[in-house]
Design a protein around this motif. Sequence first.
Motif, PDB file in Angstrom:
ATOM      1  N   ARG A 299       0.793  -1.015  -0.121  1.00 27.43           N
ATOM      2  CA  ARG A 299       0.096  -0.040   0.009  1.00 27.43           C
ATOM      3  C   ARG A 299       0.657   1.112  -0.117  1.00 27.43           C
ATOM      4  O   ARG A 299       2.061   1.146  -0.016  1.00 27.43           O
ATOM      5  CB  ARG A 299      -0.988   0.025   1.136  1.00 27.43           C
ATOM      6  N   LEU A 300       0.237   2.466  -0.159  1.00 28.13           N
ATOM      7  CA  LEU A 300       0.851   3.719  -0.081  1.00 28.13           C
ATOM      8  C   LEU A 300       0.393   4.478   1.154  1.00 28.13           C
ATOM      9  O   LEU A 300      -0.700   4.306   1.422  1.00 28.13           O
ATOM     10  CB  LEU A 300       0.351   4.377  -1.092  1.00 28.13           C
ATOM     11  N   GLU A 301       1.490   5.334   1.634  1.00 31.38           N
ATOM     12  CA  GLU A 301       0.841   6.293   2.574  1.00 31.38           C
ATOM     13  C   GLU A 301       1.019   7.621   1.536  1.00 31.38           C
ATOM     14  O   GLU A 301       2.191   7.596   1.020  1.00 31.38           O
ATOM     15  CB  GLU A 301       1.621   6.518   3.762  1.00 31.38           C
ATOM     16  N   ALA A 302      -0.141   8.428   1.643  1.00 31.61           N
ATOM     17  CA  ALA A 302      -0.051   9.429   0.982  1.00 31.61           C
ATOM     18  C   ALA A 302      -0.678  10.787   1.471  1.00 31.61           C
ATOM     19  O   ALA A 302      -1.516  10.582   2.220  1.00 31.61           O
ATOM     20  CB  ALA A 302      -0.875   9.234  -0.424  1.00 31.61           C
ATOM     21  N   ILE A 303      -0.209  12.019   1.018  1.00 29.45           N
ATOM     22  CA  ILE A 303      -0.712  13.096   1.444  1.00 29.45           C
ATOM     23  C   ILE A 303      -0.287  14.371   0.340  1.00 29.45           C
ATOM     24  O   ILE A 303       0.470  14.233  -0.349  1.00 29.45           O
ATOM     25  CB  ILE A 303      -0.100  13.796   3.105  1.00 29.45           C
ATOM     26  N   ALA A 304      -1.458  15.168   0.229  1.00 34.83           N
ATOM     27  CA  ALA A 304      -1.204  16.110  -0.946  1.00 34.83           C
ATOM     28  C   ALA A 304      -0.062  16.967  -0.309  1.00 34.83           C
ATOM     29  O   ALA A 304       0.132  17.323   0.909  1.00 34.83           O
ATOM     30  CB  ALA A 304      -2.465  17.125  -1.067  1.00 34.83           C
ATOM     31  N   CYS A 305       0.820  17.467  -1.284  1.00 36.38           N
ATOM     32  CA  CYS A 305       1.993  18.153  -0.801  1.00 36.38           C
ATOM     33  C   CYS A 305       1.494  19.680   0.103  1.00 36.38           C
ATOM     34  O   CYS A 305       2.356  19.903   1.040  1.00 36.38           O
ATOM     35  CB  CYS A 305       2.759  18.555  -2.305  1.00 36.38           C
ATOM     36  N   ALA A 310       1.735  22.524   5.107  1.00 33.69           N
ATOM     37  CA  ALA A 310       0.936  23.259   5.998  1.00 33.69           C
ATOM     38  C   ALA A 310       0.737  22.732   7.482  1.00 33.69           C
ATOM     39  O   ALA A 310       0.882  23.295   8.395  1.00 33.69           O
ATOM     40  CB  ALA A 310      -0.702  23.357   5.561  1.00 33.69           C
ATOM     41  N   ALA A 311       0.865  21.444   7.334  1.00 37.35           N
ATOM     42  CA  ALA A 311       1.014  20.552   8.836  1.00 37.35           C
ATOM     43  C   ALA A 311       2.379  20.514   9.486  1.00 37.35           C
ATOM     44  O   ALA A 311       2.383  20.489  10.794  1.00 37.35           O
ATOM     45  CB  ALA A 311       0.606  19.102   8.721  1.00 37.35           C
ATOM     46  N   GLY A 312       3.367  20.739   8.682  1.00 38.37           N
ATOM     47  CA  GLY A 312       4.651  21.283   9.220  1.00 38.37           C
ATOM     48  C   GLY A 312       5.584  19.900   9.330  1.00 38.37           C
ATOM     49  O   GLY A 312       6.799  19.953  10.076  1.00 38.37           O
ATOM     50  N   GLY A 313       5.044  18.839   8.811  1.00 39.10           N
ATOM     51  CA  GLY A 313       6.002  17.706   8.648  1.00 39.10           C
ATOM     52  C   GLY A 313       5.242  16.346   8.790  1.00 39.10           C
ATOM     53  O   GLY A 313       3.898  16.326   9.132  1.00 39.10           O
ATOM     54  N   TRP A 314       5.979  15.329   8.233  1.00 35.53           N
ATOM     55  CA  TRP A 314       5.071  13.880   8.302  1.00 35.53           C
ATOM     56  C   TRP A 314       4.491  13.534   9.684  1.00 35.53           C
ATOM     57  O   TRP A 314       3.210  13.282   9.636  1.00 35.53           O
ATOM     58  CB  TRP A 314       6.249  12.807   7.717  1.00 35.53           C
ATOM     59  N   THR A 315       5.222  13.710  10.617  1.00 27.97           N
ATOM     60  CA  THR A 315       4.952  13.175  11.898  1.00 27.97           C
ATOM     61  C   THR A 315       3.504  13.905  12.587  1.00 27.97           C
ATOM     62  O   THR A 315       2.679  13.325  12.930  1.00 27.97           O
ATOM     63  CB  THR A 315       5.936  13.242  13.303  1.00 27.97           C
ATOM     64  N   GLN A 316       3.460  15.317  12.203  1.00 28.87           N
ATOM     65  CA  GLN A 316       2.375  16.403  12.727  1.00 28.87           C
ATOM     66  C   GLN A 316       1.403  15.919  11.682  1.00 28.87           C
ATOM     67  O   GLN A 316       0.125  15.663  12.315  1.00 28.87           O
ATOM     68  CB  GLN A 316       2.839  17.659  12.351  1.00 28.87           C
ATOM     69  N   ALA A 317       1.642  15.536  10.589  1.00 25.32           N
ATOM     70  CA  ALA A 317       0.361  15.236   9.653  1.00 25.32           C
ATOM     71  C   ALA A 317      -0.345  13.836   9.959  1.00 25.32           C
ATOM     72  O   ALA A 317      -1.501  13.661  10.021  1.00 25.32           O
ATOM     73  CB  ALA A 317       1.003  15.007   8.259  1.00 25.32           C
ATOM     74  N   LEU A 322      -4.023  13.146   8.725  1.00 29.25           N
ATOM     75  CA  LEU A 322      -3.959  13.323   7.360  1.00 29.25           C
ATOM     76  C   LEU A 322      -3.388  12.384   6.465  1.00 29.25           C
ATOM     77  O   LEU A 322      -3.483  12.710   5.215  1.00 29.25           O
ATOM     78  CB  LEU A 322      -3.241  14.860   7.291  1.00 29.25           C
ATOM     79  N   ILE A 323      -2.562  11.561   6.922  1.00 26.41           N
ATOM     80  CA  ILE A 323      -1.899  10.538   6.044  1.00 26.41           C
ATOM     81  C   ILE A 323      -3.163   9.663   5.670  1.00 26.41           C
ATOM     82  O   ILE A 323      -3.477   8.815   6.488  1.00 26.41           O
ATOM     83  CB  ILE A 323      -0.645  10.034   6.625  1.00 26.41           C
ATOM     84  N   ARG A 324      -3.131   9.441   4.506  1.00 29.00           N
ATOM     85  CA  ARG A 324      -3.938   8.390   3.961  1.00 29.00           C
ATOM     86  C   ARG A 324      -3.523   7.241   3.648  1.00 29.00           C
ATOM     87  O   ARG A 324      -2.193   7.080   3.198  1.00 29.00           O
ATOM     88  CB  ARG A 324      -4.718   8.868   2.547  1.00 29.00           C
ATOM     89  N   LEU A 325      -4.134   5.929   3.640  1.00 25.29           N
ATOM     90  CA  LEU A 325      -3.735   4.765   3.395  1.00 25.29           C
ATOM     91  C   LEU A 325      -4.179   4.404   1.979  1.00 25.29           C
ATOM     92  O   LEU A 325      -5.547   4.274   1.891  1.00 25.29           O
ATOM     93  CB  LEU A 325      -3.850   3.685   4.406  1.00 25.29           C
ATOM     94  N   GLU A 326      -3.381   3.945   1.054  1.00 23.15           N
ATOM     95  CA  GLU A 326      -4.054   3.899  -0.354  1.00 23.15           C
ATOM     96  C   GLU A 326      -3.781   2.613  -0.906  1.00 23.15           C
ATOM     97  O   GLU A 326      -2.615   1.889  -0.863  1.00 23.15           O
ATOM     98  CB  GLU A 326      -3.646   4.856  -1.381  1.00 23.15           C
ATOM     99  N   GLY A 327      -4.785   1.849  -1.500  1.00 22.47           N
ATOM    100  CA  GLY A 327      -4.496   0.461  -2.115  1.00 22.47           C
ATOM    101  C   GLY A 327      -4.212   0.277  -3.460  1.00 22.47           C
ATOM    102  O   GLY A 327      -3.958   1.485  -4.156  1.00 22.47           O
ATOM    103  N   ASP A 336       0.983  14.473  -4.987  1.00 19.91           N
ATOM    104  CA  ASP A 336       0.982  13.554  -3.771  1.00 19.91           C
ATOM    105  C   ASP A 336       2.310  13.460  -3.454  1.00 19.91           C
ATOM    106  O   ASP A 336       3.361  13.337  -4.048  1.00 19.91           O
ATOM    107  CB  ASP A 336       0.627  12.018  -4.110  1.00 19.91           C
ATOM    108  N   VAL A 337       2.435  13.436  -1.921  1.00 18.15           N
ATOM    109  CA  VAL A 337       3.778  12.916  -1.438  1.00 18.15           C
ATOM    110  C   VAL A 337       3.464  11.595  -0.927  1.00 18.15           C
ATOM    111  O   VAL A 337       2.714  11.277  -0.275  1.00 18.15           O
ATOM    112  CB  VAL A 337       4.144  13.767  -0.359  1.00 18.15           C
ATOM    113  N   ILE A 338       4.322  10.688  -1.191  1.00 19.83           N
ATOM    114  CA  ILE A 338       4.146   9.248  -0.865  1.00 19.83           C
ATOM    115  C   ILE A 338       5.367   8.495  -0.102  1.00 19.83           C
ATOM    116  O   ILE A 338       6.335   8.776  -0.447  1.00 19.83           O
ATOM    117  CB  ILE A 338       3.393   8.215  -2.283  1.00 19.83           C
ATOM    118  N   VAL A 339       4.938   7.644   0.325  1.00 17.44           N
ATOM    119  CA  VAL A 339       5.843   6.458   1.012  1.00 17.44           C
ATOM    120  C   VAL A 339       5.197   5.258   0.567  1.00 17.44           C
ATOM    121  O   VAL A 339       3.970   4.906   0.635  1.00 17.44           O
ATOM    122  CB  VAL A 339       5.718   6.480   2.399  1.00 17.44           C
ATOM    123  N   VAL A 340       5.866   4.242  -0.098  1.00 24.32           N
ATOM    124  CA  VAL A 340       5.618   2.896  -0.297  1.00 24.32           C
ATOM    125  C   VAL A 340       5.986   1.937   0.459  1.00 24.32           C
ATOM    126  O   VAL A 340       6.845   1.673   1.241  1.00 24.32           O
ATOM    127  CB  VAL A 340       6.255   2.712  -1.958  1.00 24.32           C
TER     128      VAL A 340
END
Length: 343
Positions: A299-305, A310-317, A322-327, A336-340
Amino acid sequence: MAKISIGIVGLPNVGKSTLFKILTKQDITIANYPFATIDPNVGVVTVPDDRVDRLAELSKSKKKIPAVVEFYDIAGLVKGANQGEGLGNQFLGHIRETQAIVIVLRVFRDPDIIHVENSVDPLRDLDIILTELVLKDLEAVEKRHARAEAEARTGKKEAIAERDRLAGVKAILAEGRTLAAAAAASDDVAELIRNDRLIRELNLLTAKRQIFLLNGSPEDVSEALRSRIAELGGGAVVADLASVESVPELISKAYAVLNLASFFTTGEDETRAWTIERGMLAPQAAGVIHTDFEEKFIRLEAIACDQLLAAGGWTQAKQKGLIRLEGKTYEVKDGDVIVVRHG
Ligand SMILES: Nc1nc2c(ncn2[C@@H]2O[C@H](COP(=O)(O)OP(=O)(O)OP(=O)(O)O)[C@@H](O)[C@H]2O)c(=O)[nH]1
Ligand SMILES: [Mg+2]
């Protein structure tokens, strides 16, 4: 998606190398005589995108890797190029593998600059160029069609279908039309030239996406020229190449006509932009980063850039949910900013 590459075509002495130089900042031959360019110039241009800078700053990345587009500056086309006139055949080969072409048309009126046809008439020049490209494609399709015809005589269903698809493409070209124009007018043709493996393998020149660079001032661009370009199914950019230092619209136009989008990865090591076709699904997009990721995709973890910034970082988001899990059926979006996550 593989490297994006774009070929620059046009009559001799219309500003192709001038455009190439503006884009790539390379020191190349620009001269007021036809065929100044003989061997092709190849240059890589980074895609301007401030999202890469902002994300790199947020993540304190050591490296910033923007998307790139490769440009080919080739010799000028003249009437009869498809028959080997001028430097014809050699250079057309150089743009076979590109995904799009920029057609440079002279609209500027400087009498000191030689015009191979002795007058400034961009509509006529456009016709010359398209005729050459159409004839070159026709030659390639006819060759393949003749082979398919022979195979079809065996009665094999697949061979007959191939022959018929080639005959359809041949008929369009025989009318003097470009495949891009035919695709703009018909969804069936668009489907055939964009997705049919047999047709795609021919790398037809007139099937490539087209961008028209009108070299001169907007007041010298006629309505007739604009409407002809619209009918051809491409995008137009007007720029006076003699007096500009950059043409950012050209790259954004290229992204638009090629239907491209960018997604990002970001971290302390690097922030990087990746180019995909719009609508690409998560596993294929992950595969652009690393071929293994497609097969082993979980899956992906994704968030709009913008949300991430605006959130100030991945941990804060993440804390804000705000981090979506996408299949596997998620279509990766531009920005999109993503982590695979993979196996
Ligand atoms: N006045 C004017 N001159 C221009 C403009 N763009 C290019 N030129 C001039 O036109 C001449 C040809 O430019 P190049 O960029 O070498 O043309 P090219 O299309 O690469 O030509 P070939 O390589 O010979 O096919 C040069 O003298 C340029 O300085 C323009 O917008 N206005
Ligand atoms: Mg040149």
